[in-house]
Design an enzyme around this catalytic site. Sequence first.
Site, PDB file in Angstrom:
ATOM      1  N   PHE A  78      -1.254  -7.866   4.980  1.00 26.24           N
ATOM      2  CA  PHE A  78       0.240  -7.393   5.031  1.00 26.24           C
ATOM      3  C   PHE A  78       0.108  -5.917   4.310  1.00 26.24           C
ATOM      4  O   PHE A  78       1.160  -5.799   3.656  1.00 26.24           O
ATOM      5  CB  PHE A  78       1.205  -8.513   4.543  1.00 26.24           C
ATOM      6  CG  PHE A  78       0.784 -10.002   4.551  1.00 26.24           C
ATOM      7  CD1 PHE A  78       0.509 -10.117   5.844  1.00 26.24           C
ATOM      8  CD2 PHE A  78       0.718 -10.826   3.724  1.00 26.24           C
ATOM      9  CE1 PHE A  78       0.423 -11.741   5.981  1.00 26.24           C
ATOM     10  CE2 PHE A  78       0.359 -12.041   4.037  1.00 26.24           C
ATOM     11  CZ  PHE A  78       0.096 -12.445   5.262  1.00 26.24           C
ATOM     12  N   CYS A  79      -0.742  -5.241   4.299  1.00 24.23           N
ATOM     13  CA  CYS A  79      -0.700  -3.697   3.794  1.00 24.23           C
ATOM     14  C   CYS A  79      -0.688  -3.971   2.289  1.00 24.23           C
ATOM     15  O   CYS A  79       0.036  -3.411   1.556  1.00 24.23           O
ATOM     16  CB  CYS A  79       0.261  -2.931   4.237  1.00 24.23           C
ATOM     17  SG  CYS A  79       0.323  -2.728   6.079  1.00 24.23           S
ATOM     18  N   ALA A  80      -0.967  -5.233   1.571  1.00 21.81           N
ATOM     19  CA  ALA A  80      -1.031  -5.394   0.290  1.00 21.81           C
ATOM     20  C   ALA A  80      -2.338  -6.225  -0.120  1.00 21.81           C
ATOM     21  O   ALA A  80      -2.079  -7.223  -0.788  1.00 21.81           O
ATOM     22  CB  ALA A  80       0.149  -6.364   0.037  1.00 21.81           C
TER      23      ALA A  80
ATOM     24  N   HIS B  12       0.952  -1.452  -0.061  1.00 18.27           N
ATOM     25  CA  HIS B  12       0.004  -0.133   0.075  1.00 18.27           C
ATOM     26  C   HIS B  12       0.831   1.200   0.098  1.00 18.27           C
ATOM     27  O   HIS B  12       0.691   2.379  -0.385  1.00 18.27           O
ATOM     28  CB  HIS B  12      -0.887   0.175   1.044  1.00 18.27           C
ATOM     29  CG  HIS B  12      -2.043  -0.919   1.210  1.00 18.27           C
ATOM     30  ND1 HIS B  12      -2.817  -1.297   2.040  1.00 18.27           N
ATOM     31  CD2 HIS B  12      -2.395  -1.786   0.198  1.00 18.27           C
ATOM     32  CE1 HIS B  12      -3.828  -2.327   1.839  1.00 18.27           C
ATOM     33  NE2 HIS B  12      -3.256  -2.552   0.663  1.00 18.27           N
TER      34      HIS B  12
END
Lengths: 304, 395
Positions: free
Chosen positions: B351-353, B113
């Site tokens: 995982f911020c993705a 992100h």
Amino acid sequence: MSIFSAKYRPLAKKGFECVFKTLTLKPCDTGLDDQIKSEIVGKLLKYSPALAKIINKQFALLSWIFVLLTIGSLAYSGLGIYNFYLYGNCEGPNATGACILNDITGDYGRFSEPKDLIAPTTLDGIAVGDPNAEIKIVEFGCFTCPYTKKAEPTIQQLIREYNDSIYYVFKPFPLPNHNGSFDAARAVLCADEQNKSWELRTEIFRHQEICSTDGVLAIKNLAKNAGINMSNFNRCYDQNKTDAALSRYIQQGKDSHVYATPTFFINNKTIVGPKTVEQFKCVINENQNLFEQIGCSLGQWWGK
Amino acid sequence: MNDLRSDFPILKNNPDLIYLDSACTTLKPRPVIDAAIEYYERYGACANRSSHRKGRETTEKIDQIRERVAGFVGGDSEGTLWTKNATEAINTVISGFDYSKKNKVITTNMEHHAVLLPLMRLRDRGKIKLEVVENSHPDSNLEEEIRKKIDKETALIVLNNANNTTGKRQKVDEIGKMAHEFGAKLCVDGAQGVPHFKCDLKKENIDFIAFSAHKMLGPTGVGALVCRKEDLSGLRPLVVGGGNVKKVELNKIEWAADQSRFEAGTQNYSGIFGFGAAIEYLTKIGIQKIEEHEKDLRKKMVNCIQNAGAQVYGDESSASALVSFNFKGAKPHEVALMLDQQGIALRSGFFCAQIALEAIGAKEGAVRASAYLYNDQEDIKKFGEKLEKIGKLYS
Ligand SMILES: Cc1ncc(COP(=O)(O)O)c(C=O)c1O
């Protein structure tokens, strides 16, 4: 309790949300259920993988059981609070309880844990029987307390059965959280001046609820029915002639650490709350033989 | 590698802890902690501002560290600026880039992100045209995908050289070359690359590379952007304030010519001191050695996870010791929490993705184990044993 701690407040919030959602049959999406489940299963894995597997599979069912248990216990607590408000005891009118002294104003000097009861040092009060009798029963009671009322038949039966060997003294101990308790106490003390206290007392217990709701008015009506001379009674009552005595009895109750009505001192033994005639007899005879003592403890344990 | 563990106080204080969340943040060795404290105990002053002795000493030390950090990725200190983390470094490039002449940006669907959000925000404001190319498949050829999209309108290519989802590594030198052919710049998110293998700004045709200290044994709250000095002039600083200028008059600002233009306000000196110590620690061990160690760990990790019955995402030949997986029928958080109960710390979720996780087919997220130099085969063996027990819950 967790709402008071910064650490647990978010958990409490998630918990409430989860229970609410479960009750409305929506999925709990706060993740709290997964978290609890995983932690339990993770811990169990170390000891019993088989049990862990079962819990892991049946967790939804288990959480439903817990939700229902929680609601059940909440409802029960609510009922307890309702009963306490209404009857001064969490278990309701029919329980073997007592009216707890709920001393919000602090006039009675306590709103805390009961201290050890201490027998009163004087035998003044509304008395029946021979002052030299072997058995002396002192009762601190409140006329508008349902438990004091409930103990009444037992007392009457004991007086009848033991006849001359009992000296019974009633010390009025009106509880501030019971409506009409002071009016009734004053009235019975005034009736005692005319030796009519038993008659009025019986009437008051019989019509306890009206005394609580209507106070003096109802009590004066009952006095009239009990054959009391009303002009003397009114003079006594309206001029507060019994206040000094009443204050004395209340002070004695406080000195004895009375925390609930009825409280009985039987010689130096105590009973709190209405108990059966058998239980009273046990206490009266307690210093007899060992066998009876054991019977007594059992009797008190099982007695209703 | 084996005696390294004693350098990490947290492992000494928690002898039963098996830490497999290094992709999130790494543990810190003693020298790093000492260096961070040393700033407060021996230096304590501002850099580049105060001319007293302590101020000068601090400035000197910070400059030395800047050179060391730049050198670690083959850059120069003139093109190296401090940020608070990789995210800020990436934002500095993406948001500060000059899109007035051309405004197409190419990125991939396997980005963090930290890359995707600043790009998508610019796209939504109409400032850039964004192309997101597919890179989630083990067989995807990123170079080819980019070649299909790149043209003279392309201003910037932003991508990672190792992703945080499958651990896949990406060679970027050819992509850099391609970018330059079209007059575009290549910005590399090196958050998961720089700590684990040799990255070289010049040799790999990279224009900007961003990374965080905390993912490479350093303190939290400090990161760096490394580029060539010339490329800094095209960027507009994200934040302005004290330390940014040469001269200010009420109707005119003369900006500082060097990287201090990007370093507004008092910097995280203690963090930078720790960053320096981290680079020194890694250099002493040798990045090559770390890379080999991780390769062995990865092999064993993949084996353990598959033996336990879980599905591993991504290409097995990708080299980071970072593996994402899922058990059929189990929520990722459940598995992570159960492992936590057994003393194993790892991450679960997106995982911020999130885009990347959807692309690899993990719509509900995944569990991710990521090892680093302080992990050994024994750690992975224990991890495998615990995982196997959990696997049986869902079999
Ligand atoms: C690939 C990648 N890019 C960028 C970041 C952002 O790093 P930071 O949070 O230190 O800014 C991370 C961290 O998770 C990452 O894995």
